[in-house]
Design a protein around this motif. Structure first.
Motif: not given
Lengths: 392, 319
Positions: A123, A126-127, A130-131, A134-136, A139, A272-273, A275-277
């Protein structure tokens, strides 16, 4: 027909080898009515299920205190350990109560830890991918490092669990779709390579574009990492694992999302993402394991009783609490919000490790106890016979 | 690798597993065991012959998933090996049952018969609730399944189908992952302590090539263990079953002979006198890989769910 009724009928069937046998062969079936120390008691009714006695042939009855454990006899199941059983005790015959299948030789904590760490690694990669896209940056960094650390530890645990660890590379000599461990080894090897390379590039800062590609590759393999272990467990004759094959991948996926997501939400600003996961994973895990326990019939008792039951109940409570705390941490700013995030990560990771341990332990219990083999298989045979006579 | 069938099935009847494994059409016929427990006398010659021929180390009942006493004895019966294991490829089960006294027809020995107390005339039931002790003995062994879960799940290719249609562990390949052990629906294969590898009956692969019978079948003094071509053994088993049924032994039944059963039929099958679980055998074993396609589908769905959830988590998330 309720489960209880089905089991009662199964108990009736257990007493006979078939109608023809029953009519002509008193030898095995209408057992003695006397009780001697020598005797293999054919039926000792479970104390809490007096109703089942009525379906058992008269001659099969023995007083409750007969209690012997002779060869080929039925035994009295121990009563529930003060817990509410979803399925009543059943009567069955066995060979001196010995296990029918061999319990797995997989060790603790190696295999539960391997499952837990593999989930976290999958997990978080994958985070991280995508982080990154999306420029995080934080993360990305936390996800990549968590993923690599967990993946490498997971491999170490897996190799340590081998009976002949020096031969771990033999896993790579075949590619065998019928073996979940072969497929899993390839998934794990590929994933760990990408994940480790990504983390190395992250730490050194070399070749950021290559790091992005490698990170995306690891992220794509992440979901496979977190679910193949469920197939690994299910594809055995262990009743509690095999019977649960429909839900186990979702249990493991949810458990991994909760654990991996909650580690990554410690990144603070970018969280934020993650936390949602974590919250979605906690919900998925609890839902999947609840559905599983309702669907799998007799094997459910392996998950609800004994040490496995205790651990899984605690894990569920921690998962629910951790999920709520994780959600709440998104609404609280500053230091208190960070503390809530840390609390949720501790709860959800503890719960994830406990869930893996509980599932492992439930399987071991169901492998050691012949009841988990004989009772459902007899019921299956009875249902098949009923189908055959019903249609002909 | 000639004439290998193009379809591979995970369960169901499979007439020729040897060819299915990729052997050429002129491979030797599939061999197996038919163990007729109705003539087993529990002498354990098979256990000893197997240990001797295969040079198996000593082990105790404690190694077979059960506890023994200080001497390594079970203390429950004459069975002190307890079950099949990594160093016990043949295991003789002893079942002691008290059953209603049976109307047994005495064998005419040509001697004057005196009527003993409690004796009955042939064909008559004994009065009341008289009981007697019945012993069941059975020599258990690896079933060499048509669809062998141990072989299917082995991740190294250590487990193979031999040219004789049997299932064999190649010890020089096995890395001791232990996956075959819980995969076996019969609880046959196990890990040898101090070695780490998985071991089970080889059907004396080293004897088969020389035209010899396996050691257990050679040693069996009552021919309870019969070795031969599987097709012939199935015919012999059917004939033996008919004979026993004709002799008023209706509880006789075959176990593992049916190619339509959960494992596609066993290469080693049995004639039993009670239900399989009484001998420690599963009543309705099914090869676990039968459900493997569905397992992968569910895992795929779970993986997509997780992937979708992670992707959705980024949608509209604040920065």
């Amino acid at each position: 027909m309720t489960v209880r009724e089905r089991l009662r009928t199964a108990a009736g069937v257990l007493g006979m080898g078939g109608p023809a046998t029953r009519a002509q062969a008193p030898a095995t079936d209408t057992a003695s009515t006397t009780s001697t120390p020598l005797e293999a008691p054919h039926v000792a009714p479970a104390p809490q299920d007096a109703g089942a006695r009525d379906t058992v042939a008269r001659g099969d009855r023995l007083p409750d205190d007969a209690g012997g454990r002779g060869g080929g006899g039925r035994r009295r199941r121990k009563g529930g350990r003060g817990e509410q059983l979803m399925v009543p005790d059943a009567e069955f015959r066995s060979y001196y109560d010995r296990p029918i299948i061999k319990p797995p030789v997989w060790k603790k904590p190696d295999v539960p830890a391997y499952l837990y760490l593999g989930g976290v690694a999958g997990v978080s990669s994958s985070l991280a991918a995508l982080g990154d896209l999306t420029g995080r940056t934080s993360l990305r960094r936390v996800g990549r490092l968590t993923s690599a650390g967990a993946a490498v530890s997971s491999v170490v645990f897996l190799v340590h669990d081998l009976g002949r660890p020096a031969r771990f590379l033999h896993m790579m000599r075949v590619f065998k779709p019928t073996s979940p461990l072969s497929m899993g080894s390839w998934i794990l090897a590929t994933f760990s390579t990408f994940s480790g390379a990504t983390a190395a590039l992250e730490l050194t800062g070399w070749f950021p574009r290559l790091g992005r590609l490698s990170g995306i590759a690891a992220g794509v393999f992440g979901p496979a990492m977190i679910t193949y272990t469920a197939v690994l467990f299910s594809d055995t004759a262990v009743p509690a694992w095999h019977d649960a094959y429909e839900e186990l991948p979702f249990v493991f996926a949810g458990s991994a999302m909760a654990a991996g997501g909650s580690v990554c939400l410690l990144t603070g600003r970018d969280a934020a993402p993650a936390r949602r996961v974590a919250v979605a994973g906690a919900a998925l895990e609890v839902a999947a394991i609840t559905v599983m326990e309702r669907r799998i019939g007799y094997s459910a008792r392996a998950y609800t009783t004994g040490r496995a039951g205790t651990v899984l109940r605690a894990a569920r409570a921690a998962t629910i609490t951790g999920g709520i705390v994780a959600a709440a941490s998104g609404f609280v700013r500053g230091r208190r919000g960070r503390l809530l995030g840390i609390a949720s990560a501790l709860l959800l990771n503890g719960a994830s490790a406990a869930t893996r341990y509980g599932v492992f332990e439930a399987g071991m219990v169901s492998a050691r106890d012949p009841a988990y083999i004989v009772v459902p298989q007899r019921e299956r045979m009875r249902a098949r016979e009923a189908d055959a006579t019903g249609t002909s | 690798m000639v004439n290998a069938p193009t379809t591979n099935s995970l369960s169901g009847p499979l007439p020729d597993p040897t060819a299915n494994a990729g052997y050429a059409a002129d491979h030797p016929p599939r061999v197996g065991f038919f163990t007729d427990t109705s003539v087993c006398i529990g002498c354990k010659a098979c256990e000893v012959a197997c240990k001797e021929w295969n040079a198996l180390p000593a082990d105790g009942v404690g190694d077979h998933g059960a506890e023994g006493d200080v001497l390594g004895l079970t203390g429950m019966s004459y069975d002190n090996s307890g079950g099949l294991g990594a160093s016990t490829y043949r295991h003789v089960a002893f079942v002691e049952q008290r059953v209603p006294a049976k109307t047994s027809v005495p064998v005419e020995l040509g001697m004057p018969l005196s009527q003993l107390p409690g004796a009955v005339n042939p064909g008559e039931d004994r009065e009341g609730d008289a009981t007697e002790v019945r012993w069941l003995m059975a020599s258990d062994v690896c079933k060499h399944c048509t669809h062998a879960a141990c072989l299917d799940v082995c991740p190294t290719g250590a487990l193979i189908r031999t040219e004789h249609g049997t299932v064999l562990v190649q010890d020089d390949i096995c890395n001791g992952c232990g996956y075959c052990i819980p995969a076996c629906p019969y609880g046959v294969i196990d890990q040898r302590k101090g070695d780490g590898g998985a071991f089970k009956c080889t059907m004396c692969q080293d004897r088969l090539g020389d035209g010899l019978m396996p050691a257990c079948a050679t040693a069996c003094p009552t021919e309870s263990i019969m070795f031969g071509n599987l097709d012939e053994l199935r015919e012999r088993a059917d004939a033996r079953l008919a004979t026993l049924h004709g002799q008023n032994v209706p509880e006789a039944r075959l176990y593992g002979h049916d190619p339509n059963d959960g494992v596609g039929g066993d290469g080693a099958f049995f004639l039993l006198l009670d239900e399989p679980e009484v001998y420690g055998l599963p009543p309705d074993p099914v090869v676990t890989t039968k459900d493997l396609p569905s397992m992968w589908r569910h895992a795929g769905a779970a993986a997509l769910t997780a992937a979708g959830a992670v992707a959705l988590a980024f949608l509209g998330a604040r920065r």
